[in-house]
Scaffold this motif. Structure first.
Motif, PDB file in Angstrom:
ATOM      1  N   ASN A 107       0.014  21.035   9.745  1.00 55.71           N
ATOM      2  CA  ASN A 107      -1.018  22.066   9.874  1.00 55.71           C
ATOM      3  C   ASN A 107      -2.422  21.539   9.637  1.00 55.71           C
ATOM      4  N   ARG A 108      -2.545  20.258   9.357  1.00 57.71           N
ATOM      5  CA  ARG A 108      -3.857  19.690   9.057  1.00 57.71           C
ATOM      6  C   ARG A 108      -4.546  19.227  10.329  1.00 57.71           C
ATOM      7  N   VAL A 109      -5.867  19.400  10.337  1.00 57.96           N
ATOM      8  CA  VAL A 109      -6.625  19.206  11.561  1.00 57.96           C
ATOM      9  C   VAL A 109      -6.589  17.750  12.026  1.00 57.96           C
ATOM     10  N   ARG A 110      -6.590  16.795  11.105  1.00 52.75           N
ATOM     11  CA  ARG A 110      -6.610  15.396  11.535  1.00 52.75           C
ATOM     12  C   ARG A 110      -5.305  15.013  12.247  1.00 52.75           C
ATOM     13  N   ILE A 111      -4.195  15.533  11.792  1.00 53.18           N
ATOM     14  CA  ILE A 111      -2.922  15.231  12.456  1.00 53.18           C
ATOM     15  C   ILE A 111      -2.871  15.934  13.805  1.00 53.18           C
ATOM     16  N   GLN A 112      -3.400  17.161  13.868  1.00 50.42           N
ATOM     17  CA  GLN A 112      -3.453  17.861  15.148  1.00 50.42           C
ATOM     18  C   GLN A 112      -4.399  17.161  16.118  1.00 50.42           C
ATOM     19  N   GLU A 113      -5.360  16.435  15.562  1.00 49.52           N
ATOM     20  CA  GLU A 113      -6.286  15.676  16.410  1.00 49.52           C
ATOM     21  C   GLU A 113      -5.605  14.469  17.037  1.00 49.52           C
ATOM     22  N   GLY A 114      -4.503  14.014  16.456  1.00 49.99           N
ATOM     23  CA  GLY A 114      -3.756  12.909  17.054  1.00 49.99           C
ATOM     24  C   GLY A 114      -3.522  11.719  16.160  1.00 49.99           C
ATOM     25  N   PHE A 115      -3.936  11.785  14.869  1.00 55.67           N
ATOM     26  CA  PHE A 115      -3.699  10.659  13.978  1.00 55.67           C
ATOM     27  C   PHE A 115      -2.204  10.499  13.715  1.00 55.67           C
ATOM     28  N   LEU A 116      -1.740   9.263  13.745  1.00 55.29           N
ATOM     29  CA  LEU A 116      -0.349   8.934  13.457  1.00 55.29           C
ATOM     30  C   LEU A 116      -0.168   8.794  11.946  1.00 55.29           C
ATOM     31  N   ILE A 117       1.083   8.714  11.491  1.00 56.26           N
ATOM     32  CA  ILE A 117       1.390   8.703  10.059  1.00 56.26           C
ATOM     33  C   ILE A 117       2.293   7.513   9.758  1.00 56.26           C
ATOM     34  N   TRP A 118       1.977   6.817   8.672  1.00 54.11           N
ATOM     35  CA  TRP A 118       2.886   5.783   8.143  1.00 54.11           C
ATOM     36  C   TRP A 118       3.461   6.302   6.832  1.00 54.11           C
ATOM     37  N   ALA A 119       4.791   6.458   6.795  1.00 56.90           N
ATOM     38  CA  ALA A 119       5.517   6.877   5.595  1.00 56.90           C
ATOM     39  C   ALA A 119       6.668   5.906   5.385  1.00 56.90           C
ATOM     40  N   ASP A 120       6.727   5.276   4.231  1.00 59.37           N
ATOM     41  CA  ASP A 120       7.659   4.170   4.019  1.00 59.37           C
ATOM     42  C   ASP A 120       9.114   4.551   4.256  1.00 59.37           C
ATOM     43  N   ALA A 121       9.536   5.751   3.873  1.00 60.77           N
ATOM     44  CA  ALA A 121      10.948   6.124   4.000  1.00 60.77           C
ATOM     45  C   ALA A 121      11.394   6.176   5.449  1.00 60.77           C
ATOM     46  N   LEU A 122      10.484   6.481   6.383  1.00 57.78           N
ATOM     47  CA  LEU A 122      10.833   6.566   7.796  1.00 57.78           C
ATOM     48  C   LEU A 122      10.416   5.333   8.583  1.00 57.78           C
ATOM     49  N   CYS A 123       9.330   4.693   8.169  1.00 59.51           N
ATOM     50  CA  CYS A 123       8.782   3.587   8.956  1.00 59.51           C
ATOM     51  C   CYS A 123       9.348   2.230   8.561  1.00 59.51           C
ATOM     52  N   ILE A 124      10.157   2.175   7.516  1.00 63.86           N
ATOM     53  CA  ILE A 124      10.832   0.946   7.119  1.00 63.86           C
ATOM     54  C   ILE A 124      12.328   1.195   7.143  1.00 63.86           C
ATOM     55  N   ASN A 125      13.071   0.308   7.756  1.00 71.96           N
ATOM     56  CA  ASN A 125      14.529   0.395   7.733  1.00 71.96           C
ATOM     57  C   ASN A 125      15.003  -0.001   6.338  1.00 71.96           C
ATOM     58  N   GLN A 126      15.275   0.982   5.503  1.00 68.00           N
ATOM     59  CA  GLN A 126      15.608   0.719   4.107  1.00 68.00           C
ATOM     60  C   GLN A 126      16.940  -0.003   3.944  1.00 68.00           C
ATOM     61  N   GLU A 127      17.780   0.024   4.976  1.00 69.24           N
ATOM     62  CA  GLU A 127      19.079  -0.647   4.896  1.00 69.24           C
ATOM     63  C   GLU A 127      18.992  -2.134   5.217  1.00 69.24           C
ATOM     64  N   ASP A 128      17.925  -2.553   5.851  1.00 66.33           N
ATOM     65  CA  ASP A 128      17.726  -3.958   6.221  1.00 66.33           C
ATOM     66  C   ASP A 128      16.887  -4.620   5.122  1.00 66.33           C
ATOM     67  N   LEU A 129      17.516  -5.395   4.238  1.00 65.12           N
ATOM     68  CA  LEU A 129      16.816  -5.978   3.102  1.00 65.12           C
ATOM     69  C   LEU A 129      15.740  -6.962   3.528  1.00 65.12           C
ATOM     70  N   ASP A 130      15.988  -7.718   4.607  1.00 68.59           N
ATOM     71  CA  ASP A 130      14.986  -8.685   5.064  1.00 68.59           C
ATOM     72  C   ASP A 130      13.747  -7.968   5.607  1.00 68.59           C
ATOM     73  N   GLU A 131      13.965  -6.925   6.406  1.00 68.78           N
ATOM     74  CA  GLU A 131      12.817  -6.164   6.921  1.00 68.78           C
ATOM     75  C   GLU A 131      12.089  -5.469   5.775  1.00 68.78           C
ATOM     76  N   ARG A 132      12.860  -4.939   4.845  1.00 65.91           N
ATOM     77  CA  ARG A 132      12.246  -4.256   3.713  1.00 65.91           C
ATOM     78  C   ARG A 132      11.343  -5.199   2.928  1.00 65.91           C
ATOM     79  N   ALA A 133      11.821  -6.424   2.679  1.00 65.66           N
ATOM     80  CA  ALA A 133      11.014  -7.403   1.953  1.00 65.66           C
ATOM     81  C   ALA A 133       9.764  -7.779   2.743  1.00 65.66           C
ATOM     82  N   ALA A 134       9.917  -7.954   4.063  1.00 65.77           N
ATOM     83  CA  ALA A 134       8.772  -8.337   4.890  1.00 65.77           C
ATOM     84  C   ALA A 134       7.723  -7.228   4.925  1.00 65.77           C
ATOM     85  N   GLN A 135       8.150  -5.967   4.996  1.00 65.55           N
ATOM     86  CA  GLN A 135       7.203  -4.863   5.036  1.00 65.55           C
ATOM     87  C   GLN A 135       6.534  -4.642   3.680  1.00 65.55           C
ATOM     88  N   VAL A 136       7.287  -4.835   2.590  1.00 71.40           N
ATOM     89  CA  VAL A 136       6.689  -4.730   1.261  1.00 71.40           C
ATOM     90  C   VAL A 136       5.592  -5.777   1.095  1.00 71.40           C
TER      91      VAL A 136
END
Length: 764
Positions: free
Chosen positions: A180-209
């Protein structure tokens, strides 16, 4: 059930989510959340414009509480702020009902101001959106979400690329609000760690951290989500904004409360004056602030780096309300500046006077989750964005960061190390690559070794030494409200067993709870010691240069119900006082008990004279009697402590001319010195050394332990010699200490007498 499939990331890519809003289709205005995962390159070569020329108007996020000034007022007060000072019928008829000292006077629900009347703010739509502006990156722009994962067992369902995905209720609520926020409605994308990192892949998780620093610095804005509306959080946000404005324009506390002094009896031979404090601000507004500061967000580990890497105007969202982080920081500084009055009202309004002081009679005790000053940690975290500000409790040294991390919550203990690596204080000293294939113990030892080898040995101050047993059930006799030594102590319990993970004593263990003693603050450096030899590690032995300064001989009990009745422990031959006269020794004791006092100014009253006021140790301030770390309990357990050859603790505290006192005046200085002494004495012993120096040491300290000064460590350390043959000539770390020197250059003088050479100390 179909599972979400993650495509592998290239080294220069990150994942972001595009959250569908009503701007995409009216169906997304309500109902389940739908989003789409994108892979985007995070490289400067994809930047096409600067902040000022792109969408978002230079990182401005519209908030619900803004600079809507009332131009008719001399103070820039938005119209909504006036409600903070309205009083209902009950409070107008009974002024004492506005005083937290009387929590039993409840305001009837039918007379309370309704929430609809109290809160009229709505989040504004941004009128300055420029649809013809371009994005910073060729692919768009994104915000980074900072939030608490929450209870992993409570799940909500969202749709990612058409696949139902269970996420924590906290993340789902945050995304629902962002929709419902105007900036997201304007088109800004979102980075959220729980969705944007494959938590099951330990190597990817370490690289993203390892890339967290780049992600949060590259984000257009770091959006902070405190959680849904609760405990009048909307009112708390309005109040914090008002306090921020008050600090910027006037800095006057009198608008929030007023003191009334009444002469009950005024005779030539007897005067009785009653002091009463009346709140002008609504009490439930202060209670709302307390609950907002007590939210789990401020204890989350990862927010330390997320907030530090964000901008000072980072938006803070709580339910439908929002405020800038800089306003919260200013408001907390405003509260800290008047902690003895306004800060006390905030705590008392939520917990009541009888719970203002945490009781320790039948519990382990928690000095971290429930603090007398709940604004300290949020203020420290907010100050990370601008550590140069005068009110910041965070210095440039890594030790303050280690303390923040040790008091934080983390689902994976290894993240306590990896969550610090992006911070400037740590990154410039330690080069460590996250690796989730290592065990927690291996990670802790590797981090500690890198820290010590960088010549920063302040990590040794966080050693998890054991705390001996105390009695948690007791009967305490009372006589005219003056406590005596508790009797019939039973149900003994070990408060803190120390680290049991088979780590070297020089390694910081992040799995064990931190030692409950409050960290020593504002200690400065113990001396100008400088070592030409760097620390070295061979196996599990840390070899450093230092000065073995003195040996501990006399120790107080660390708690009035300590199970070991041999404490207080008196040395066979107590030393003479190196401080000189009786008065000089009393002053040294006062400085030991309250350290570098940083309390409020109170009519020029000397804080070191206030802490030695016999009334503070006898009748004290109302409410302190219930606290087992109060000065009365400490005094009656340890009054026979033979600190020096001719003086006991009792003879230093109670002067011969002392008579039965009246109650202590409840002034700011008396409250502050009492609180400061309590926090320093908690889980610590008052000791003297063989040379007669006074100090405070960890509860695990025993007679015969040595005080050692080490270059690179800001406080003296207590070390214990290893008794067995294998450990001959080696020591283990007990913890940090505070020693009251005769003069500032005492250590240098001792070193010069020894020919300027330091000892080689081996720690296992």
């Amino acid at each position: 059930m179909q599972e979400l499939h993650y495509n592998p990331l290239n080294p220069y890519e990150i994942r972001v989510i595009r959250l569908f809003t009503e701007a995409d289709h009216p169906v997304h205005a309500t109902g389940p959340l739908h989003c789409h995962i994108l892979h985007v390159p995070l490289e400067d070569s994809y930047l096409v414009n600067s902040y000022n020329a792109t969408k978002g108007l230079s990182r401005t996020w519209p908030v619900t509480v803004d600079n809507a000034f009332d131009k008719q007022s001399t103070f820039p007060r938005p119209p909504d702020y006036a409600q903070l000072f309205e009083h209902d019928l009950w409070e107008r008829c009974f002024p004492f009902a506005r005083t937290p000292e009387f929590p039993h006077l409840k305001v009837p629900e039918r007379l309370r101001i309704t929430k609809a009347n109290r809160m009229a703010t709505r989040w504004p739509r941004d009128q300055n959106i420029k649809h013809d502006r371009t994005w910073r990156y060729a692919w768009g722009d994104f915000v980074a979400l900072s939030y608490v994962w929450g209870d992993p067992s409570v799940k909500r369902e969202i749709f990612v690329d058409g696949v139902p995905v269970p996420v924590t209720a906290s993340l789902e609520a945050a995304l629902r609000e962002l929709r419902n926020r105007v900036r997201i409605q304007e088109g800004f994308l979102i980075w959220a760690d729980a969705l944007c990192i494959n938590q099951e892949d330990l190597d990817e998780r370490a690289a993203q951290v390892a890339r967290m620093k780049d992600i949060y610095r590259a984000a257009w804005q770091v959006v902070i989500w405190l959680g849904p509306e609760q405990h009048d959080s909307d009112l708390a946000i309005v109040t914090l904004r008002y306090m921020s404005l008050q600090l910027q324009h006037k800095g006057d506390m009198s608008i929030f409360y007023r003191r009334v002094r009444l002469n009950i009896v005024r005779l030539p031979f007897w005067q009785w004056q009653h002091t009463h404090t009346t709140l002008n601000i609504q009490k439930h507004a202060l209670e709302a602030i307390y609950h907002l500061l007590a939210r789990p967000y401020w204890r989350r580990l990862w927010i330390i780096q997320e907030v530090a890497l964000g901008a000072t105007n980072s938006p803070v969202l709580c339910g439908h309300s929002s405020i800038r982080l800089i306003d919260i920081s200013n408001a907390l500084q405003f509260i800290k500046g008047d902690a003895a009055a306004l800060g006390q009202f905030i705590v008392m309004s939520a917990r009541g006077w009888h719970k203002f002081v945490k009781r320790w009679d039948n519990a382990i005790g928690d000095t971290h989750q429930i603090s007398e000053k709940p604004w300290e940690r949020p203020l420290a975290i907010a100050s990370l964005q601008d550590p140069g500000r005068q009110f910041s409790t965070i210095k440039s040294d890594i030790y303050d960061m280690l303390v923040l991390v040790s008091e934080a919550n983390a689902s994976d203990e290894r993240d306590r190390v990896y969550g610090m690596l992006s911070l400037p204080q740590v990154a410039q000293k330690i080069q460590l690559i996250p690796d989730y294939n290592r065990t927690a113990s291996e990670t802790f030892v590797l981090f500690s070794a890198n820290l010590h080898l960088s010549r920063n040995l302040n990590g040794l101050r966080l050693v998890n030494s054991a705390v001996p047993a105390i009695g948690t059930r007791y009967l305490k006799s009372m006589h005219f409200s003056r406590p005596r030594k508790p009797k019939f102590i039973h149900r003994h319990r070990v408060v803190h067993p120390g680290c049991n993970h088979d780590l070297p004593s020089w390694a910081i263990c992040w799995s064990c709870p931190r030692n409950p003693a409050e960290p020593l603050r504002n200690v400065g450096t113990v001396s100008r010691l400088a070592s030409t030899d760097s620390p070295s590690i061979s196996g599990n032995i840390l070899t450093i240069q230092g000065v073995i300064f003195d040996t501990i001989s006399t120790l107080s009990a660390f708690h009035p119900t300590e199970s070991d009745t041999s404490y207080p422990w008196n040395a066979p031959n107590p030393p003479t006082s190196p401080y000189g006269s009786h008065d000089a020794t009393r002053e040294a004791l006062a400085r030991t008990l309250i350290g570098n006092f940083e309390g409020s100014e109170d009519h020029g009253l000397d804080p070191y004279r206030a802490i030695l006021d016999w009334r503070l140790w006898s009748s004290s301030i109302q409410g302190d009697i219930k606290n087992l770390f109060g000065l009365q309990n400490f005094y009656y357990r340890n009054k026979t402590l033979q600190l020096f050859r001719t003086w006991t603790l009792e003879s230093l505290i109670r002067l011969p001319e002392s008579t039965t006192p009246w109650l202590v005046p409840r002034t700011a200085t008396y409250r502050e010195v009492l609180l400061g002494a309590r926090r320093l004495l908690r889980w610590r012993r008052l000791v003297t050394t063989n040379s007669g120096y006074l100090g405070l040491v960890p509860a695990a300290t025993r007679a015969g332990d040595v005080i050692v000064l080490i270059p690179g460590c800001d406080t003296p350390l207590v070390l214990r010699a290893i008794a067995n043959k294998e450990g001959k000539g080696k020591f283990s770390v007990v913890g940090e200490a505070r020693i009251q020197w005769v003069m500032e250059d005492e250590v240098d003088r001792r070193l010069n007498e020894a020919g300027g050479t330091m000892d080689s100390i081996s720690i296992v």
